[in-house]
Design a protein around this motif. Structure first.
Motif, mmCIF file in Angstrom:
data_model
loop_
_atom_site.group_PDB
_atom_site.id
_atom_site.type_symbol
_atom_site.label_atom_id
_atom_site.label_comp_id
_atom_site.label_asym_id
_atom_site.label_seq_id
_atom_site.Cartn_x
_atom_site.Cartn_y
_atom_site.Cartn_z
ATOM 1 N N ASP B 101 0.816 -1.218 0.000
ATOM 2 C CA ASP B 101 0.000 0.000 0.000
ATOM 3 C C ASP B 101 0.847 1.264 0.000
ATOM 4 O O ASP B 101 0.334 2.358 0.217
ATOM 5 N N ALA B 111 -4.653 -3.786 -5.559
ATOM 6 C CA ALA B 111 -5.877 -3.128 -6.013
ATOM 7 C C ALA B 111 -6.885 -4.185 -6.449
ATOM 8 O O ALA B 111 -6.542 -5.365 -6.621
ATOM 9 N N TYR B 140 -13.280 0.769 -8.729
ATOM 10 C CA TYR B 140 -11.867 0.436 -8.551
ATOM 11 C C TYR B 140 -11.414 0.855 -7.165
ATOM 12 O O TYR B 140 -11.694 1.975 -6.722
ATOM 13 N N ARG B 142 -8.024 0.902 -4.355
ATOM 14 C CA ARG B 142 -6.563 0.788 -4.282
ATOM 15 C C ARG B 142 -6.096 0.840 -2.840
ATOM 16 O O ARG B 142 -6.585 1.642 -2.036
ATOM 17 N N ARG B 199 -6.608 10.769 -9.514
ATOM 18 C CA ARG B 199 -5.578 9.904 -8.926
ATOM 19 C C ARG B 199 -4.748 10.667 -7.892
ATOM 20 O O ARG B 199 -4.125 10.071 -7.033
ATOM 21 N N TRP B 262 -5.141 -6.841 -8.643
ATOM 22 C CA TRP B 262 -3.757 -6.491 -8.957
ATOM 23 C C TRP B 262 -2.905 -6.772 -7.714
ATOM 24 O O TRP B 262 -3.237 -6.285 -6.621
ATOM 25 N N ALA B 269 -0.100 -3.722 -12.497
ATOM 26 C CA ALA B 269 -0.777 -2.420 -12.593
ATOM 27 C C ALA B 269 -1.351 -2.338 -13.996
ATOM 28 O O ALA B 269 -0.810 -2.948 -14.930
#
Lengths: 380, 284
Positions: B101, B111, B140, B142, B199, B262, B269
């Motif tokens: 992380d 992810a 999504y 992460r 992001r 992921w 990625a």
């Protein structure tokens, strides 16, 4: 993959996209013989563009001491090792690269042959690279022979390649090459930080920013270039080793274009690792004192001839004069001319930007100043 | 013959033991069953999940577009789903022996994603992120965003406690009492943030809503509507995604769902990922 022409290789090659050359191509010449590794360029870039969160480790411009300096660690050695044999056929008029490029060597499932540096590979820029040997304690002397009596400084920025590997690597088209000037940019609104470009760029000039979650790179100071002013790392270079401009393809080379003259006509400036296949657009005048067995791998088969030409500048008024224009103006000199002992840099419209003498006049001042009634020491 | 019967009996006994989990029998289903629940939860550890059956979704490497995932990594993801008041929650659980992380060069983060067709129709879009004219919706999550939401500060020292930073220009004295000028100065060195790229940190949510019409077309959705929580334990990740129920989804009108994982340790990625194909999603 498409077939495209790479004149630096003397042949066609495979590339992810069809050939689409820009209207004009940003390019530069760096004279390695004049670089003193003062890092003023590095700081000029750093303070201008990469002082933000997550950019702490980034050097869009860096200067490293070759052969043992790297940023990031082993950026060139790793790929050279992966690429295998890199031979040139020099039997014809122009050399032809007979090895594979990073596009042609892409393993199954990959877009290019690449690798990703680890965080620690960026952590020691310039540390230890100038040391010739281990620590020498007081009162002792070096006893081992140090027969490699050469090194040189390599200033590096993004090469704004004609066939960028970063652009080819991006699976979502977040990197583009500007049609108006060939500058390669990462779209910061579109990038999703997959780091494929970091993996793909053989020069390792794309950097991942953990705070913005995107990858960032040298932008050739495009806001300045659009105004006809050279980038920060060029105008702040105290060694005056750099000249930025626009480069034509060899068949369209113009004698009055400074970069065309140095790269295509005199062939004194050479691309960095042309065998990678990207047609990079920063060209280097190779160091004259380094064995060509080393620089030949780095700058291609034209090294010996380039050094011979460079050494002839003492008797070549055009070449010497043009080299004298380096660092003489902030402006982008897209044209040049020499009339007698005067060399002039001009813009596209023919406006004179700067004139410099072929030889700086020598003034000899008497040691004794009769006005002030003092004796001064003359020094240079 | 006797041996074969014995082996079958032993196999059945082992399966029963393996399916026992904290006193609850794990019921698995060949599709994802979204069961009507009393309430919706963001918490992966909420007891309400015990009532939902598990679908074990096998993951396959993304090997259709370059760069491909050449080696299989995460084998499967265990999925549960519940519904209540127009919302559907997916609970994804997968094994992972490392918590990735902390982002950085060559440090992709863990992810996961849930994908649904934007429109329920007989012909589903291509499972690999949809196709032109047939949009998919992707939620999504992460791990680094989750760490931010959980309170990790935004800065290099949070990732590298011993990192030394000489100076950030926007922290200069003259800007100290002028927040607007300070913010503008900071954005000058964070172009992605200045452009509104979601992001960019610091994150307010660990989730992002996206739409796509095929590989390479991923685009932020007009609005974020997914929330949830991702939790790490020694065995791996459990992540709950809560989003609106697909329009028209009902017991008589099923749809499809797909999942992706992921694994940061393996450099995954973007298109380097483990994914499923479409799995039927039934309202129960």
């Amino acid at each position: 993959m498409a077939r495209v022409n790479n004149w630096q290789l003397g042949r066609e090659m495979s590339y992810w996209y069809p050939e689409a050359r820009p209207q004009k191509q940003f390019a530069a010449v760096f004279d390695t013989n004049k670089c003193i590794a003062c890092q003023t360029c590095t700081l000029a870039c750093k303070t201008t563009w990469t002082s933000g969160k997550g950019q702490e480790y980034m050097l869009w411009n860096n200067v490293e001491t070759k052969p043992y300096g790297f940023y990031p660690l082993a950026w060139d050695l790793n790929l050279l090792d992966m690429l295998g044999g890199q031979n040139w056929d020099e039997s014809g008029e122009l050399p032809v690269y007979t090895g594979s490029t990073i596009f042609e060597s892409a393993p199954a499932g990959e877009r290019v042959l690449g690798w990703r540096p680890a965080e620690e590979d960026y952590a020691y820029a310039n540390v230890g690279e100038d040391d010739c040997a281990g620590q020498v304690d007081g009162g002792t002397s070096l006893e081992n022979s140090h027969d490699m009596a050469w090194f040189y400084y390599m200033a590096r920025i993004c090469n704004h390649c004609t066939y960028p590997a970063c652009l080819a690597s991006c699976p979502r088209g977040s990197i583009y090459k500007r049609p108006e000037d060939g500058i390669v940019l990462v779209d910061q609104g579109r990038c999703r930080g997959y780091q494929e470009c970091v993996r793909g760029c053989p020069y390792k000039k794309v950097f991942y920013n953990a705070m913005t979650g995107t990858s960032e790179k040298c932008i050739a100071c495009f806001p300045k270039m659009e105004l006809g002013i050279q980038p920060q790392c060029f105008v702040n270079c105290i060694g005056k080793i750099r000249m930025a401009g626009y480069l034509n393809t060899p068949e369209n080379a113009r004698e009055d274009n400074p970069l065309d003259y140095l790269i295509h006509i005199k062939k004194v400036a050479l691309p960095l690792f042309p065998q990678f296949g990207l047609e990079p657009n920063v060209y280097y005048i190779p160091p004259v004192h380094v064995p060509t067995s080393f620089t030949g791998q780095m700058f291609g088969p034209g090294v010996a001839k380039a050094i011979e030409t460079y050494r002839s500048a003492a008797t070549d008024a055009d070449l010497a004069g043009l080299l004298g224009l380096f660092g003489s103006s902030e402006r982008v000199m897209t044209r040049w001319r020499r009339i007698g002992e005067t060399i002039t840099g001009l813009d596209d419209d023919g406006n004179v930007l700067v004139s410099v003498p072929l030889r700086e006049p020598v003034h000899i001042r008497p040691a004794f100043d009769p006005v002030q009634q003092v004796t001064r020491m003359n020094c240079t | 013959m006797k041996h074969q019967v014995l082996i079958k009996m032993l196999t059945a006994a082992i399966a029963l033991v393996l399916s026992a989990n904290c006193g609850h029998t794990v019921v698995t289903t060949p599709e994802v069953h979204a069961i009507a629940a009393d309430r919706i939860t963001l918490d992966p550890d909420d007891a309400i999940w015990e009532n939902a059956p598990t679908h074990i979704a096998k993951l396959i490497p993304q090997d259709l577009v370059e760069p491909r995932q050449m080696e299989p990594t995460t084998a499967e993801v265990r999925v549960k789903a519940i519904m209540k008041d127009g919302q559907i929650a997916f609970r994804m659980e997968w094994s992972d022996d490392s918590q990735n992380d902390a982002p950085g060069p060559r440090k992709p983060v863990d992810a996961a994603a849930v994908q649904l067709p934007a429109v329920i129709q007989a012909n589903a879009p291509a499972p690999q992120m949809g196709e032109q004219g047939m949009t998919v919706e992707i939620a999504y999550w992460r791990a680094d965003w989750q760490a931010s939401v959980n309170g990790r500060p935004d800065g290099i020292q949070a990732l590298h406690p011993n990192a030394s930073v000489d100076h950030h220009p926007y922290e200069a004295k003259p800007l100290e009492n002028n927040e607007e000028a300070r913010r503008r100065a900071e954005l000058r060195y964070a172009p992605a943030k200045a452009l509104g790229n979601v992001r960019s940190g610091p994150r307010e949510a660990a989730f992002e809503d996206l739409i796509a019409e095929g590989p390479g077309t991923l685009t932020p959705a007009p609005a974020r509507h997914t929330s949830g929580i991702g939790k790490w334990s020694d065995t791996g990740w459990v992540v709950v995604f809560v989003r609106p129920i697909p329009n028209g989804f009902s017991a008589t009108r099923p749809t499809q769902v797909a999942f992706a994982v992921w694994e940061g340790t393996h450099g995954e990625a973007g298109s380097r990922k483990m994914r499923t194909g479409w799995i039927n999603l039934l309202a129960k």
